[in-house]
Scaffold this active site. Structure first.
Site, PDB file in Angstrom:
ATOM      1  N   LYS A  87       4.017   2.900  -3.343  1.00  0.00           N
ATOM      2  CA  LYS A  87       3.723   3.511  -2.041  1.00  0.00           C
ATOM      3  C   LYS A  87       2.741   4.660  -2.219  1.00  0.00           C
ATOM      4  O   LYS A  87       2.932   5.537  -3.054  1.00  0.00           O
ATOM      5  CB  LYS A  87       5.006   4.004  -1.362  1.00  0.00           C
ATOM      6  CG  LYS A  87       4.742   4.554   0.032  1.00  0.00           C
ATOM      7  CD  LYS A  87       6.012   4.700   0.831  1.00  0.00           C
ATOM      8  CE  LYS A  87       5.739   5.322   2.193  1.00  0.00           C
ATOM      9  NZ  LYS A  87       4.852   4.506   3.025  1.00  0.00           N
ATOM     10  N   HIS A 108      11.064   5.605  -1.987  1.00  0.00           N
ATOM     11  CA  HIS A 108      10.324   4.343  -1.859  1.00  0.00           C
ATOM     12  C   HIS A 108       9.897   3.858  -3.246  1.00  0.00           C
ATOM     13  O   HIS A 108       9.906   4.623  -4.212  1.00  0.00           O
ATOM     14  CB  HIS A 108       9.065   4.525  -0.995  1.00  0.00           C
ATOM     15  CG  HIS A 108       9.348   4.542   0.476  1.00  0.00           C
ATOM     16  ND1 HIS A 108       9.657   5.700   1.157  1.00  0.00           N
ATOM     17  CD2 HIS A 108       9.373   3.537   1.398  1.00  0.00           C
ATOM     18  CE1 HIS A 108       9.853   5.420   2.436  1.00  0.00           C
ATOM     19  NE2 HIS A 108       9.703   4.119   2.610  1.00  0.00           N
TER      20      HIS A 108
HETATM   21  P1  NAD Z   1       0.409  -3.209   0.163  1.00  0.00           P
HETATM   22  O1  NAD Z   1      -0.388  -2.272  -0.701  1.00  0.00           O
HETATM   23  O2  NAD Z   1       1.283  -4.228  -0.471  1.00  0.00           O
HETATM   24  O3  NAD Z   1      -0.572  -3.986   1.154  1.00  0.00           O
HETATM   25  C1  NAD Z   1      -1.673  -3.402   1.789  1.00  0.00           C
HETATM   26  C2  NAD Z   1      -2.734  -4.474   1.907  1.00  0.00           C
HETATM   27  O4  NAD Z   1      -3.828  -3.952   2.684  1.00  0.00           O
HETATM   28  C3  NAD Z   1      -3.309  -4.890   0.529  1.00  0.00           C
HETATM   29  O5  NAD Z   1      -3.281  -6.288   0.417  1.00  0.00           O
HETATM   30  C4  NAD Z   1      -4.735  -4.357   0.566  1.00  0.00           C
HETATM   31  O6  NAD Z   1      -5.640  -5.191  -0.117  1.00  0.00           O
HETATM   32  C5  NAD Z   1      -5.026  -4.382   2.072  1.00  0.00           C
HETATM   33  N1  NAD Z   1      -6.140  -3.513   2.416  1.00  0.00           N
HETATM   34  C6  NAD Z   1      -6.469  -2.326   1.850  1.00  0.00           C
HETATM   35  N2  NAD Z   1      -7.598  -1.859   2.399  1.00  0.00           N
HETATM   36  C7  NAD Z   1      -7.978  -2.754   3.334  1.00  0.00           C
HETATM   37  C8  NAD Z   1      -9.066  -2.833   4.214  1.00  0.00           C
HETATM   38  N3  NAD Z   1     -10.016  -1.893   4.213  1.00  0.00           N
HETATM   39  N4  NAD Z   1      -9.151  -3.883   5.068  1.00  0.00           N
HETATM   40  C9  NAD Z   1      -8.216  -4.861   5.043  1.00  0.00           C
HETATM   41  N5  NAD Z   1      -7.161  -4.858   4.201  1.00  0.00           N
HETATM   42  C10 NAD Z   1      -7.052  -3.805   3.354  1.00  0.00           C
HETATM   43  O7  NAD Z   1       1.250  -2.268   1.137  1.00  0.00           O
HETATM   44  P2  NAD Z   1       2.505  -2.670   2.050  1.00  0.00           P
HETATM   45  O8  NAD Z   1       3.760  -2.314   1.347  1.00  0.00           O
HETATM   46  O9  NAD Z   1       2.312  -4.040   2.599  1.00  0.00           O
HETATM   47  O10 NAD Z   1       2.336  -1.606   3.220  1.00  0.00           O
HETATM   48  C11 NAD Z   1       1.162  -1.579   4.015  1.00  0.00           C
HETATM   49  C12 NAD Z   1       1.213  -0.378   4.942  1.00  0.00           C
HETATM   50  O11 NAD Z   1       2.312  -0.519   5.844  1.00  0.00           O
HETATM   51  C13 NAD Z   1       1.419   0.965   4.237  1.00  0.00           C
HETATM   52  O12 NAD Z   1       0.708   1.958   4.927  1.00  0.00           O
HETATM   53  C14 NAD Z   1       2.924   1.184   4.366  1.00  0.00           C
HETATM   54  O13 NAD Z   1       3.271   2.558   4.297  1.00  0.00           O
HETATM   55  C15 NAD Z   1       3.131   0.629   5.740  1.00  0.00           C
HETATM   56  N6  NAD Z   1       4.495   0.189   6.051  1.00  0.00           N
HETATM   57  C16 NAD Z   1       4.912   0.431   7.306  1.00  0.00           C
HETATM   58  C17 NAD Z   1       6.150  -0.035   7.718  1.00  0.00           C
HETATM   59  C18 NAD Z   1       6.559   0.192   9.147  1.00  0.00           C
HETATM   60  O14 NAD Z   1       7.652  -0.265   9.551  1.00  0.00           O
HETATM   61  N7  NAD Z   1       5.721   0.851   9.959  1.00  0.00           N
HETATM   62  C19 NAD Z   1       6.961  -0.729   6.825  1.00  0.00           C
HETATM   63  C20 NAD Z   1       6.508  -0.982   5.534  1.00  0.00           C
HETATM   64  C21 NAD Z   1       5.250  -0.519   5.163  1.00  0.00           C
END
Ligand code: NAD
Length: 240
Positions: A155, A151
């Site tokens: 991440k 990744h």
């Molecule tokens: P990212 O870091 O770009 O975005 C996460 C967002 O959440 C940020 O904008 C951050 O400010 C916000 N955040 C953090 N703490 C928070 C809180 N307490 N309340 C509200 N918002 C908050 O990450 P990303 O790449 O968008 O991924 C987000 C999550 O999704 C990760 O856990 C990642 O592993 C997961 N993910 C899952 C899949 C899936 O298919 N299940 C796919 C991609 C990513």
């Protein structure tokens, strides 16, 4: 003739993140959903962006009525959102990975009251890969099973939630998976499940080339979760 259903009202949580931005963009292209609230960790710079009202995580109680919340944030963001969904009797779709065991237990408990879909991966390809891995593990007893995931450097959790779910499927087939994680550049997500025997090797690989696949999968599931009875749902339950 039946009236068409009104769009499913969505709350997008983690809206400023990579996935949150993909969700907002792709939701805007669909007629069957309407984003009524976008929630960001800190105070939003603008209150309304492209017609979507924005709220900070500390203002969760103030969000308008919604049907389904979609959460792609970080583990620390999930608990207050889950509490909101339970108190309002609304469905939750979450793809946030790296959750603590207590958070998974809280999702299980909430599923007694609301529809809950938590998935480590919302792509169709990985849903199928999970099934292939369980079959391969059962058919290859005694072979080594290694799950290698790559990744982007931002991440936070490792091994990835998807790798752990693949490992659970390998275990159902009798394998004992080991994990390796690589963090490099802007890789969206790659998973290789390698079964190694004496003198031969089977590799099952999924490569994500766009995070839109996860956002589309989550939107598709959310659009089908409104009005369902409480319970735990899987991506494959909501495919059609
Ligand atoms: P990212 O870091 O770009 O975005 C996460 C967002 O959440 C940020 O904008 C951050 O400010 C916000 N955040 C953090 N703490 C928070 C809180 N307490 N309340 C509200 N918002 C908050 O990450 P990303 O790449 O968008 O991924 C987000 C999550 O999704 C990760 O856990 C990642 O592993 C997961 N993910 C899952 C899949 C899936 O298919 N299940 C796919 C991609 C990513």
């Amino acid at each position: 003739m039946n009236e068409p259903s009104p769009p499913v009202r969505l709350l997008i949580h983690g809206a400023a993140g990579r996935m949150g931005q993909a969700l907002l963009r792709l939701a805007g292209e669909r007629d069957d959903v309407d984003v009524v609230a976008a929630v960001t960790r800190s105070k939003p710079a603008q209150r309304v962006i492209d017609g979507v009202p924005h709220f900070s995580a500390t203002e969760l109680e103030a969000v308008p009525e919604f049907d389904v919340a979609i959460d792609f944030s970080l583990p620390q963001g999930l608990d207050p959102l889950l509490a909101l969904c339970v108190s309002r009797g609304r469905a939750l779709v979450s793809g946030t990975t790296g959750l603590e065991p207590e958070q998974r237990a809280a999702l299980d408990a909430a599923a007694g009251n609301i529809p809950v879909l938590w998935a480590s991966n919302f792509s169709l390809g990985v849903a199928i890969l999970n099934e292939l891995v369980a079959r391969a593990a059962a058919a290859l007893p005694g072979w080594d099973c290694d799950i290698v995931e790559s990744h982007h450097v931002h991440k936070k959790d490792a091994p990835s939630g998807t790798a752990l779910t693949l490992g659970e499927h390998a275990r159902t087939g009798g394998a004992q998976p080991r994990y390796a994680a690589l963090r490099a550049g802007d890789i969206i997500g790659e998973h290789t499940v390698q079964f190694t025997g004496l003198g031969e090797r089977v590799e099952l690989i999924h490569r994500a080339t766009s995070r839109d696949i996860f956002a589309r999968g989550a939107l598709h599931a959310a659009a089908r979760l409104r009005g369902r009875p409480p319970g735990h749902y899987r991506v494959t339950d909501l495919l059609s």
